[in-house]
Design a protein around this motif. Sequence first.
Motif: not given
Length: 174
Positions: A96-99, A102-106, A127-128, A134-145
């Motif tokens: 349920x990300x806000x607009x 979503x923009x923050x995710x890039x 390099x992240x 971190x939660x939601x759009x603040x999550x870092x690439x390694x954690x999402x991976x």
Amino acid sequence: MLYLLDASVLITAKDNYYPLDAVPEYWDWLQHLGESGQVKIPLEIWEEIKEGPKDAEKDLLYEWIQRPHVKAALLLDEEVDPKLVQRVTEEGYATDLTEDEIEQLGRDPFLIAYGLAKPNDRVIVTSENSAPGKKRANRKVPDVCLALGVQSKGPFELNRELKFSTRWREAAAR
């Protein structure tokens, strides 16, 4: 194994470790790895880098990424699967990300989706740094991976694994 580079890898390298005018061997090495099919940059990430900083005319990375032979060597010749981008966004960040979020995710969901397309054969290089809290759009690439079963590494791990040296040409010639 195919290593997919995040924009942060190139920007951080240029700014902190391997300035293009001081360590051209690093940039030649990356191009060589691209030509050999070991390292690629997805289109969405390429475009992010190509947009450049506000003063792009003075930015050597911007100039480097514009070179046709660099593009031919490093650009991943593949289209992203939109269903995988959606999966990365929903399972990796939130449903349920806000607009604004979503923009923050890039373009990170695109990068991770390319890795998710072939998780046993691809590694995301960023390099992240991991920040599991971190939660939601603040999550870092390694954690999402990690959450999605996609391999990720930092740029120095890439350099060690693929044996970067300012004398890489000598080693490649052997």
